[in-house]
Scaffold this motif. Structure first.
Motif, PDB file in Angstrom:
ATOM      1  N   ARG A 120       0.835  -1.197   0.000  1.00 20.75           N
ATOM      2  CA  ARG A 120       0.000   0.000   0.000  1.00 20.75           C
ATOM      3  C   ARG A 120       0.877   1.257   0.000  1.00 20.75           C
ATOM      4  N   LEU A 121       1.911   1.268   0.810  1.00 18.90           N
ATOM      5  CA  LEU A 121       2.802   2.426   0.859  1.00 18.90           C
ATOM      6  C   LEU A 121       3.509   2.625  -0.480  1.00 18.90           C
ATOM      7  N   ALA A 122       3.941   1.527  -1.108  1.00 20.40           N
ATOM      8  CA  ALA A 122       4.611   1.618  -2.413  1.00 20.40           C
ATOM      9  C   ALA A 122       3.671   2.160  -3.488  1.00 20.40           C
ATOM     10  N   ALA A 123       2.373   1.931  -3.307  1.00 19.73           N
ATOM     11  CA  ALA A 123       1.377   2.421  -4.265  1.00 19.73           C
ATOM     12  C   ALA A 123       0.904   3.835  -3.928  1.00 19.73           C
ATOM     13  N   GLY A 124       1.496   4.436  -2.891  1.00 19.83           N
ATOM     14  CA  GLY A 124       1.131   5.794  -2.503  1.00 19.83           C
ATOM     15  C   GLY A 124      -0.154   5.880  -1.704  1.00 19.83           C
ATOM     16  N   LEU A 125      -0.583   4.763  -1.132  1.00 16.49           N
ATOM     17  CA  LEU A 125      -1.813   4.728  -0.331  1.00 16.49           C
ATOM     18  C   LEU A 125      -1.477   4.865   1.151  1.00 16.49           C
ATOM     19  N   THR A 126      -2.506   5.034   1.962  1.00 15.24           N
ATOM     20  CA  THR A 126      -2.314   5.009   3.410  1.00 15.24           C
ATOM     21  C   THR A 126      -1.868   3.599   3.800  1.00 15.24           C
ATOM     22  N   PRO A 127      -1.187   3.452   4.937  1.00 16.04           N
ATOM     23  CA  PRO A 127      -0.709   2.118   5.320  1.00 16.04           C
ATOM     24  C   PRO A 127      -1.817   1.063   5.396  1.00 16.04           C
ATOM     25  N   ARG A 128      -2.973   1.479   5.903  1.00 18.71           N
ATOM     26  CA  ARG A 128      -4.069   0.526   6.081  1.00 18.71           C
ATOM     27  C   ARG A 128      -5.372   1.131   5.572  1.00 18.71           C
ATOM     28  N   PRO A 129      -6.218   0.294   4.968  1.00 20.54           N
ATOM     29  CA  PRO A 129      -7.574   0.770   4.702  1.00 20.54           C
ATOM     30  C   PRO A 129      -8.341   0.753   6.028  1.00 20.54           C
ATOM     31  N   ASP A 130      -9.635   0.886   5.995  1.00 18.75           N
ATOM     32  CA  ASP A 130     -10.394   0.815   7.248  1.00 18.75           C
ATOM     33  C   ASP A 130     -10.170  -0.557   7.893  1.00 18.75           C
ATOM     34  N   PRO A 131     -10.329  -0.661   9.210  1.00 19.88           N
ATOM     35  CA  PRO A 131      -9.986  -1.906   9.917  1.00 19.88           C
ATOM     36  C   PRO A 131     -10.664  -3.156   9.365  1.00 19.88           C
ATOM     37  N   GLU A 132     -11.923  -3.052   8.981  1.00 16.51           N
ATOM     38  CA  GLU A 132     -12.621  -4.225   8.469  1.00 16.51           C
ATOM     39  C   GLU A 132     -12.033  -4.677   7.124  1.00 16.51           C
ATOM     40  N   ALA A 133     -11.811  -3.741   6.221  1.00 19.59           N
ATOM     41  CA  ALA A 133     -11.235  -4.078   4.909  1.00 19.59           C
ATOM     42  C   ALA A 133      -9.821  -4.642   5.080  1.00 19.59           C
ATOM     43  N   PHE A 134      -9.046  -4.063   5.984  1.00 20.13           N
ATOM     44  CA  PHE A 134      -7.686  -4.536   6.249  1.00 20.13           C
ATOM     45  C   PHE A 134      -7.727  -5.964   6.773  1.00 20.13           C
ATOM     46  N   ALA A 135      -8.607  -6.231   7.728  1.00 16.51           N
ATOM     47  CA  ALA A 135      -8.721  -7.573   8.309  1.00 16.51           C
ATOM     48  C   ALA A 135      -9.155  -8.590   7.254  1.00 16.51           C
ATOM     49  N   HIS A 136     -10.080  -8.217   6.374  1.00 19.60           N
ATOM     50  CA  HIS A 136     -10.502  -9.129   5.303  1.00 19.60           C
ATOM     51  C   HIS A 136      -9.339  -9.431   4.353  1.00 19.60           C
ATOM     52  N   GLU A 137      -8.543  -8.423   4.046  1.00 22.45           N
ATOM     53  CA  GLU A 137      -7.397  -8.628   3.162  1.00 22.45           C
ATOM     54  C   GLU A 137      -6.369  -9.550   3.819  1.00 22.45           C
ATOM     55  N   ILE A 138      -6.133  -9.358   5.103  1.00 30.25           N
ATOM     56  CA  ILE A 138      -5.211 -10.228   5.839  1.00 30.25           C
ATOM     57  C   ILE A 138      -5.762 -11.653   5.859  1.00 30.25           C
ATOM     58  N   LEU A 139      -7.052 -11.800   6.120  1.00 32.37           N
ATOM     59  CA  LEU A 139      -7.665 -13.127   6.161  1.00 32.37           C
ATOM     60  C   LEU A 139      -7.494 -13.848   4.823  1.00 32.37           C
ATOM     61  N   ARG A 140      -7.765 -13.174   3.725  1.00 30.63           N
ATOM     62  CA  ARG A 140      -7.596 -13.792   2.401  1.00 30.63           C
ATOM     63  C   ARG A 140      -6.149 -14.254   2.203  1.00 30.63           C
ATOM     64  N   SER A 141      -5.215 -13.417   2.571  1.00 29.99           N
ATOM     65  CA  SER A 141      -3.802 -13.746   2.426  1.00 29.99           C
ATOM     66  C   SER A 141      -3.412 -14.927   3.318  1.00 29.99           C
ATOM     67  N   ASP A 142      -3.881 -14.920   4.570  1.00 30.05           N
ATOM     68  CA  ASP A 142      -3.541 -15.997   5.502  1.00 30.05           C
ATOM     69  C   ASP A 142      -4.139 -17.330   5.064  1.00 30.05           C
ATOM     70  N   ILE A 143      -5.345 -17.297   4.524  1.00 28.83           N
ATOM     71  CA  ILE A 143      -5.965 -18.530   4.020  1.00 28.83           C
ATOM     72  C   ILE A 143      -5.165 -19.069   2.842  1.00 28.83           C
ATOM     73  N   LYS A 144      -4.750 -18.192   1.951  1.00 26.90           N
ATOM     74  CA  LYS A 144      -3.942 -18.607   0.798  1.00 26.90           C
ATOM     75  C   LYS A 144      -2.647 -19.266   1.271  1.00 26.90           C
ATOM     76  N   LYS A 145      -1.974 -18.636   2.226  1.00 31.71           N
ATOM     77  CA  LYS A 145      -0.724 -19.199   2.749  1.00 31.71           C
ATOM     78  C   LYS A 145      -0.967 -20.562   3.403  1.00 31.71           C
ATOM     79  N   TYR A 146      -2.046 -20.658   4.157  1.00 30.70           N
ATOM     80  CA  TYR A 146      -2.384 -21.919   4.826  1.00 30.70           C
ATOM     81  C   TYR A 146      -2.571 -23.026   3.787  1.00 30.70           C
ATOM     82  N   ARG A 147      -3.335 -22.722   2.747  1.00 33.21           N
ATOM     83  CA  ARG A 147      -3.635 -23.727   1.723  1.00 33.21           C
ATOM     84  C   ARG A 147      -2.406 -24.114   0.906  1.00 33.21           C
TER      85      ARG A 147
END
Length: 177
Positions: free
Chosen positions: A41-68
């Motif tokens: 996000r920082l490299a793309a010129g965005l704020t470090p985090r989106p709103d907490p819910e969107a950030f948590a959903h993005e982390i969840l998607r990433s963590d599920i992918k890593k798990y699988r």
């Protein structure tokens, strides 16, 4: 036996350092998703985090992918945070029902022992991906302790010490019958 071990706690407790020390001993480690997402996000010129819910959903998607991606291992693999960490964030944001959380917890199980790194003010620093205060780190640590326990995991607090001492402590528990 489930060989997926979670290392969790508040920000700045030494999780990434422990993962590096485990790698030096030949163990596979999976880095946390939040740091990667913030860097992107920082490299793309965005704020470090989106709103907490969107950030948590993005982390969840990433963590599920890593798990699988790590289907079946016959030796320990260490995750710097797990799916349940993202579920905690989503629960805090009231973004999922208890039933939805329960389904995720059953679909993505980890070893029953979760390594919990306590807040450690002497080593705590902030950086471009970690902007929480030490007090916030303490709150997250306590939240993780309670959260994982609520879902049936045994949280094992890793004593402060050198990275090698901490890894030795963890591996003693992993390799005990």
């Amino acid at each position: 036996m489930n060989h997926r071990f979670v290392i969790t706690g508040g920000p700045g407790g030494g999780k990434s350092t422990i993962l590096s020390a485990l790698a030096k001993r030949g163990y596979h480690g999976v880095p946390e998703s939040a740091r990667r997402i913030i860097k992107e996000r920082l490299a793309a010129g965005l704020t470090p985090r989106p709103d907490p819910e969107a950030f948590a959903h993005e982390i969840l998607r990433s963590d599920i992918k890593k798990y699988r991606e790590l289907r079946a291992y016959d030796h320990p693999v260490f995750f710097d945070r797990g799916v349940l960490d993202a579920l905690y964030m989503l629960d805090e944001a009231q973004a999922l029902t208890s039933n939805e959380i329960s389904q995720y917890v059953s679909q993505f199980p980890y070893n029953g022992i979760v390594f919990l790194l306590p807040p450690w003010e002497e080593i705590y620093t902030t950086d471009s991906e970690r902007d929480q205060t030490f007090e916030e780190s303490v709150d997250v640590f306590e939240g993780m302790r309670t959260w994982y326990s609520e879902w049936g995991y045994e949280t094992l607090e890793v004593p402060r010490g050198t990275p090698d001492e901490r890894v030795s402590f963890m591996l003693q528990r992993v390799n005990s019958p």
